[in-house]
Design an enzyme around this catalytic site. Structure first.
Site, PDB file in Angstrom:
ATOM      1  CE  LYS A  84     -18.971  -2.572  13.005  1.00 43.45           C
ATOM      2  NZ  LYS A  84     -17.604  -2.487  13.578  1.00 43.45           N
ATOM      3  CB  SER A 159     -15.211  -3.644  10.555  1.00 38.12           C
ATOM      4  OG  SER A 159     -15.551  -3.399  11.918  1.00 38.12           O
ATOM      5  CB  SER A 183     -13.639  -1.336  13.615  1.00 34.74           C
ATOM      6  OG  SER A 183     -12.817  -2.327  13.065  1.00 34.74           O
TER       7      SER A 183
END
Length: 517
Positions: A84, A159, A183
């Site tokens: 990420k 997210s 997330s």
């Protein structure tokens, strides 16, 4: 016989590790297959912001040379992983999905990235995300939304939608996510993948670009519980660079996942995490999962955690308060974007800062900074932030009381399946409700897992079931999760992702290989 790209990209991380160790395939072949898959499908999905083709192949070649020379290597050496874009990576762009960090290349690795590199894992690139991890849909990225591989007109969760979508679309067998209010788990639920939020402090936060320091936690994304355990074992453990890191060994997560034994286990269904507001298909799949646990010999009881009703409100005071403080460092003075105001001959530092933050931050980030700054302001601190912290204490006490009765708690991961892109962008409160079931774990610091529970009858989209365990008892999640996963797959006739024909179609335009404008 050479393995086909499909064989390699659809294999689990555990299976790839076995084949690499037996030298049935090379690390270069595995890396190339995944890079080719990314090139074929990611232009449509936008799961990756940056693909490190040269770095990935260089690492793979190094692993192959070590194996050929008989040198000892980690069991996951040569297995690809995506990271990420909120996690710093030396030599690779790290933007946190924001314009304000566009083009920033960190001079250091996050501790978890150092551990991935030390294990010889092949980092494919950086995945898309809501800006500074603020969002529940990955629509708030400055570089465009990620699309759900099950239905490209729907969100992949947030997210960390890029990491979940990359795993679901067979672009990577493993990915790193971060979980501040759900997330990792919420994207896993809506993409039919597995996502784990470890105990707070169980995985180092050093090198994570902070949103809310008391809530943020990195963890694994995968297509199976065992794969998540294998990655958790690599990245977990004490780190002296992180003052909140737990000074204890990683729980025996891999052993628990392989054992998958739930006989005699006490499992609690959380009364407050279900009912009104939950999609009928979500409730149906959850109830079926609970019935499977009962059939396997687990004792299932209902437990009440009344303070959970206030978790969402408390979270949306604590998180933006910490975010407003953490994001103050993006001031245009030291690194990142710098924009000078038009028509000002000699702008002051304050003018440059204001202009840069106005241009560099998106609407959701601005919204949360304003809310957090207000909650921390003189005259309102005790009324808002202070009260929210008291609620946080009550939530932790509810968890403690519940775990005196049961070993693991279960609930749906998200109240609905993936909604359509743009559907909730103009209604922030509706967007925030997607995290109603995941937020309590972050406020209390306990570990949580989401795994696929099946497909909702209404729309044929994935549903997730959430497991919660006491702090530092992450291995319980993996034991229960692996057992439930096996039972669910037996009813489906195989992994959930095998039931998505749209995931098998590669005729899509090729992606750009650099960060998108």
């Amino acid at each position: 016989m050479a393995a086909s790209e499909g064989d390699l990209t659809r294999a689990s991380a555990a299976a790839l590790a076995e084949r690499l160790a037996a030298r049935e395939v090379s690390a270069v072949e595995v890396a190339q297959a995944h890079l080719d898959r990314i090139e074929a499908v990611d232009g449509d999905l936008n799961a990756f912001l940056h693909v490190d083709r040269e770095g990935a192949l260089a690492t793979a070649r190094s692993v192959d040379h070590q194996r050929a020379a008989g040198a000892p290597v980690h069991p996951l050496a040569g297995v690809p992983v995506a990271v990420k874009d909120v996690v710093t990576t030396r030599g690779l762009p790290t933007t946190a999905g924001s314009r304000i960090l566009r083009g920033w290349v960190p001079p250091y690795d996050a501790t978890l990235v150092t551990r991935l590199r030390d294990a010889g894992m092949v980092i494919l690139g950086k995945t898309n995300m809501d800006e500074f991890a603020m969002g529940s849909s990955t629509e708030h990225s400055a570089y465009g939304p990620t699309r759900n591989p099950w239905d490209r007109e729907r969100i992949p969760g947030g997210s960390g939608g890029g990491s979940a979508a990359a795993v679901a679309a067979f672009e990577a067998p493993l990915a790193i996510g971060t979980d501040t209010g759900g997330s990792i788990r919420q994207p896993a639920a809506v993409t039919g993948t597995v996502g784990v939020k470890p105990t707070y402090g169980g995985v180092s936060r050093y090198g994570l670009i902070a949103m809310a320091s008391s809530l943020d936690q990195a963890g694994p994304c995968s297509r199976s519980v065992l794969d998540a355990a294998l990655l958790h074992d690599v990245i977990g453990g004490h780190d002296p660079l992180d003052s909140t890191s737990i000074a204890a060994p990683v729980p025996a997560v891999v052993e628990a996942a392989r054992r998958a034994d739930i006989s005699g286990l006490r499992i609690g269904v959380v009364r407050e995490l279900g009912g009104e507001g939950y999609q009928p298909g979500v409730r149906a799949r959850f109830e079926e999962a609970v019935a499977l646990l009962v059939g396997a010999g687990a004792e299932v009881v209902e437990v009440s955690c009344p303070s959970f009703d206030h978790a969402l409100a408390a979270y949306y005071l604590i998180m933006p308060s910490e975010a407003s403080s953490n994001l103050a460092r993006f001031d245009a003075m030291r690194y990142g974007l710098r924009v000078e105001p038009d028509g000002v001959a000699a702008p002051t530092a304050e003018q440059v800062m204001a202009t840069t933050r106005d241009v560099g931050f998106g609407d959701e980030v601005k919204r949360r900074i304003i809310l957090g700054t207000y909650a921390l302001s003189s005259g309102y601190y005790d009324a808002y932030y202070g009260q929210a912290q008291k609620v946080r204490t009550l939530i932790a006490r509810d968890f403690a009381a519940a775990f005196e009765q049961v070993d693991v708690l279960v609930s749906p991961t998200a109240p609905t399946t993936a909604f359509r892109l743009g559907e909730k962008l103009d209604d922030p409160l509706a967007m925030y409700l997607n995290d109603v079931a995941t937020i309590p774990a972050n406020l209390a610091g306990v570990p949580g897992m989401s795994l696929p529970a099946g497909l909702a009858d209404e729309d044929g989209l994935p549903v997730g079931v959430q497991l919660l365990a006491p702090a530092t008892q992450d291995d319980r999640l993996y034991g229960v999760g692996a057992a439930l996963e096996a039972m669910l797959q037996a009813t489906w006739g195989g992994p959930l992702l095998g039931r998505a024909p749209q995931l098998q179609v590669p005729e899509l335009r090729a992606p750009e290989q650099e960060v998108r404008a």
